[in-house]
Design an enzyme around this catalytic site. Structure first.
Site, mmCIF file in Angstrom:
data_model
loop_
_atom_site.group_PDB
_atom_site.id
_atom_site.type_symbol
_atom_site.label_atom_id
_atom_site.label_comp_id
_atom_site.label_asym_id
_atom_site.label_seq_id
_atom_site.Cartn_x
_atom_site.Cartn_y
_atom_site.Cartn_z
ATOM 1 N N GLY A 89 25.346 -52.019 -6.831
ATOM 2 C CA GLY A 89 23.968 -52.404 -6.531
ATOM 3 C C GLY A 89 23.863 -53.859 -6.084
ATOM 4 O O GLY A 89 24.865 -54.576 -5.988
ATOM 5 N N PHE B 82 23.903 -53.040 -15.566
ATOM 6 C CA PHE B 82 22.889 -53.121 -14.510
ATOM 7 C C PHE B 82 22.266 -51.764 -14.199
ATOM 8 O O PHE B 82 21.152 -51.710 -13.681
ATOM 9 C CB PHE B 82 23.516 -53.599 -13.193
ATOM 10 C CG PHE B 82 24.016 -55.013 -13.194
ATOM 11 C CD1 PHE B 82 23.139 -56.072 -13.087
ATOM 12 C CD2 PHE B 82 25.381 -55.286 -13.271
ATOM 13 C CE1 PHE B 82 23.592 -57.382 -13.069
ATOM 14 C CE2 PHE B 82 25.847 -56.590 -13.255
ATOM 15 C CZ PHE B 82 24.952 -57.639 -13.156
ATOM 16 N N SER C 202 14.302 -58.033 -17.284
ATOM 17 C CA SER C 202 13.403 -58.453 -16.211
ATOM 18 C C SER C 202 12.241 -59.253 -16.775
ATOM 19 O O SER C 202 11.792 -59.001 -17.902
ATOM 20 C CB SER C 202 12.863 -57.204 -15.518
ATOM 21 O OG SER C 202 11.766 -57.522 -14.708
ATOM 22 N N TYR D 243 8.709 -48.276 -15.240
ATOM 23 C CA TYR D 243 9.933 -49.061 -15.021
ATOM 24 C C TYR D 243 9.965 -50.258 -15.978
ATOM 25 O O TYR D 243 10.951 -50.485 -16.685
ATOM 26 C CB TYR D 243 10.022 -49.549 -13.561
ATOM 27 C CG TYR D 243 10.902 -50.752 -13.416
ATOM 28 C CD1 TYR D 243 12.283 -50.648 -13.479
ATOM 29 C CD2 TYR D 243 10.346 -52.032 -13.280
ATOM 30 C CE1 TYR D 243 13.085 -51.773 -13.403
ATOM 31 C CE2 TYR D 243 11.140 -53.158 -13.201
ATOM 32 C CZ TYR D 243 12.511 -53.025 -13.267
ATOM 33 O OH TYR D 243 13.297 -54.143 -13.208
ATOM 34 N N LYS E 54 12.485 -51.409 -19.464
ATOM 35 C CA LYS E 54 13.150 -52.689 -19.783
ATOM 36 C C LYS E 54 12.706 -53.186 -21.161
ATOM 37 O O LYS E 54 13.524 -53.647 -21.976
ATOM 38 C CB LYS E 54 12.824 -53.740 -18.713
ATOM 39 C CG LYS E 54 13.397 -53.437 -17.337
ATOM 40 C CD LYS E 54 14.922 -53.512 -17.307
ATOM 41 C CE LYS E 54 15.487 -53.194 -15.942
ATOM 42 N NZ LYS E 54 16.937 -53.018 -15.944
HETATM 43 N N1 UFG Z 1 4.360 -58.367 -1.539
HETATM 44 C C1 UFG Z 1 3.635 -58.246 -0.386
HETATM 45 N N2 UFG Z 1 3.987 -57.274 0.506
HETATM 46 C C2 UFG Z 1 5.037 -56.435 0.297
HETATM 47 C C3 UFG Z 1 5.796 -56.569 -0.885
HETATM 48 C C4 UFG Z 1 5.415 -57.544 -1.795
HETATM 49 O O1 UFG Z 1 2.667 -58.994 -0.149
HETATM 50 O O2 UFG Z 1 5.299 -55.565 1.146
HETATM 51 C C5 UFG Z 1 4.012 -59.445 -2.499
HETATM 52 C C6 UFG Z 1 3.595 -58.935 -3.880
HETATM 53 O O3 UFG Z 1 2.210 -58.665 -3.904
HETATM 54 C C7 UFG Z 1 4.011 -60.113 -4.757
HETATM 55 C C8 UFG Z 1 5.246 -60.664 -4.067
HETATM 56 O O4 UFG Z 1 5.170 -60.212 -2.720
HETATM 57 O O5 UFG Z 1 3.025 -61.101 -4.761
HETATM 58 C C9 UFG Z 1 6.553 -60.185 -4.657
HETATM 59 O O6 UFG Z 1 6.553 -58.770 -4.716
HETATM 60 P P1 UFG Z 1 7.888 -57.936 -5.009
HETATM 61 O O7 UFG Z 1 7.528 -56.486 -4.896
HETATM 62 O O8 UFG Z 1 9.002 -58.440 -4.188
HETATM 63 O O9 UFG Z 1 8.230 -58.315 -6.515
HETATM 64 P P2 UFG Z 1 7.350 -58.201 -7.854
HETATM 65 O O10 UFG Z 1 7.109 -59.577 -8.338
HETATM 66 O O11 UFG Z 1 6.186 -57.325 -7.678
HETATM 67 O O12 UFG Z 1 8.347 -57.399 -8.770
HETATM 68 C C10 UFG Z 1 9.600 -57.931 -9.087
HETATM 69 C C11 UFG Z 1 10.628 -56.822 -9.224
HETATM 70 C C12 UFG Z 1 10.327 -55.981 -10.413
HETATM 71 C C13 UFG Z 1 10.133 -56.824 -11.622
HETATM 72 C C14 UFG Z 1 9.122 -57.895 -11.367
HETATM 73 C C15 UFG Z 1 8.999 -58.812 -12.540
HETATM 74 O O13 UFG Z 1 10.617 -55.986 -8.091
HETATM 75 O O14 UFG Z 1 11.431 -55.144 -10.633
HETATM 76 O O15 UFG Z 1 9.506 -58.666 -10.235
HETATM 77 O O16 UFG Z 1 10.171 -59.480 -12.751
HETATM 78 F F1 UFG Z 1 9.701 -56.041 -12.637
#
Ligand code: UFG
Length: 336
Positions: A10, A80, A124, A149, A153
């Site tokens: 991964g 992981f 996480s 999810y 964790k």
């Molecule tokens: N975002 C967008 N457009 C997208 C994807 C994301 O605007 O297409 C924004 C989200 O709203 C957020 C930021 O980008 O503000 C980050 O989003 P991610 O989906 O990349 O990450 P998250 O913070 O939502 O989630 C991540 C991991 C999860 C974990 C979480 C907390 O994906 O596994 O952090 O650690 F649980």
């Protein structure tokens, strides 16, 4: 020392394999390729010049899983393996609870049977839930997770804390990742999710390469400097280095201990977009769309415990994260 790495093909697993091999640690890899590919297994050997045993194995298959412990003398495990898509977990809670929790229970039972008591768990920042103030500190209460999810964790951390209390042989590191991005500088391994990416940086990468038309920015009216969501993005190689430091620390601890792995710095969606445009030399068209359900406005780490206790801190900049993520895309296209 020989370390079993579950989920070794991964995104974070493969980078950690490289970090361990480059530091003279022997590894045994395993993955079921549900969200990864065999190329990553080979790429780790190519980067490091080292071969290692690898098992195409599902942790729910107890017989096949046990074979790994029978055939190798394992001293520690970095765990992981797990399903990790937040949205999918809401649609398929049983699959997530079964895979992540039963898989971990199988691992723990095997570890105990073969007297392997050192474990680094891939947790996480999601375990801090929605009720804690930022920055997140390890001594804050955990729980209040917003999706299955995240709950896996939280539940696994709870299981590990209970186990460490009941059986004093265990030494367990709970590593709470913030937002891992970027790729190895070689461009041979990186984040390559199957299907349409859920996370920001892989989505932006697909827009830059032209396979997706534009980025949907989820929310432009948050109470943040530019109105878009703020997160603590951390380069995956910094994160991998944190695993080695945690592994080395296990001898000094008793029971289970949590460490945040983040930079301690919040970055907005639009800051990532602009840094990626600069790194790739490509425009990233975007629209400001409604907020994504379950998203928090902002969160980032208090990273001081890892610095004090593990002698670890994130070093690589947002520019490097974007440069390396883009380099991985370019190299992947070249090799097709
Ligand atoms: N975002 C967008 N457009 C997208 C994807 C994301 O605007 O297409 C924004 C989200 O709203 C957020 C930021 O980008 O503000 C980050 O989003 P991610 O989906 O990349 O990450 P998250 O913070 O939502 O989630 C991540 C991991 C999860 C974990 C979480 C907390 O994906 O596994 O952090 O650690 F649980």
């Amino acid at each position: 020392m020989r370390v079993l790495i579950t989920g070794s093909a991964g995104f974070i697993g493969s980078h950690t394999c490289v970090e361990l091999l480059e530091n003279g640690i022997q590894i045994v890899g395993m993955d079921n390729f549900v969200n990864s590919s065999p190329e990553a297994v080979k790429a780790v050997s190519k980067i490091t010049g080292k071969e290692y045993p690898f098992y195409d194995c599902d942790m729910l298959d107890e017989g096949a899983f046990e074979k790994i412990f029978q055939e190798n003398s394992i001293d520690a495990v970095i765990h992981f393996a797990g399903l990790k898509a937040v949205g999918e977990s809401v649609q398929k809670p049983l699959e997530y609870y079964h895979n992540n929790i039963q898989g971990t229970l199988n691992l723990l039972r095997l570890m105990r049977k073969y007297k392997v008591y050192k474990l680094v768990f891939s947790s996480s920042a999601t375990v801090y839930g929605m009720n804690n103030p930022i920055p997140y500190r390890e001594d804050m209460p955990i729980g209040g997770t917003t999706n299955p999810y995240g709950s896996t964790k939280f539940f696994i951390e709870t299981i590990l804390q209970d186990l460490a209390k009941a059986e004093p042989e265990w030494k367990i590191a709970l590593l709470r990742y913030f937002n891992p991005v970027g790729a190895h500088a070689s461009g041979l391994i990186g984040e390559n999710p199957k299907g349409i990416p859920n996370n920001l940086m892989p989505y932006i990468s697909r827009v830059a390469e032209g396979t997706l038309e534009k980025l949907h920015v989820y929310g432009g009216d948050y109470d943040t400097p530019d109105g878009t969501g703020v997160r603590d993005y951390i380069h995956v190689c910094d994160l991998a280095a944190g695993h080695l430091k945690a592994l080395e620390k296990l001898d000094d601890i008793q029971g289970a201990r949590a460490w945040n792995l983040g930079t301690g710095k919040g970055i907005s969606v639009l800051e990532v977009v602009h840094a990626f445009e600069k790194a790739s030399g490509r425009p990233i068209p975007y629209s400001i769309d409604p907020r994504r359900p379950g998203d928090l406005p902002a969160f980032y780490a208090d990273a001081s415990r890892a610095k004090e206790e593990l002698n670890w801190e994130a070093k690589l900049s947002l520019e490097t994260m974007c440069r390396d993520a883009w380099n991985f895309i370019v190299k992947s296209q070249e090799s097709q």
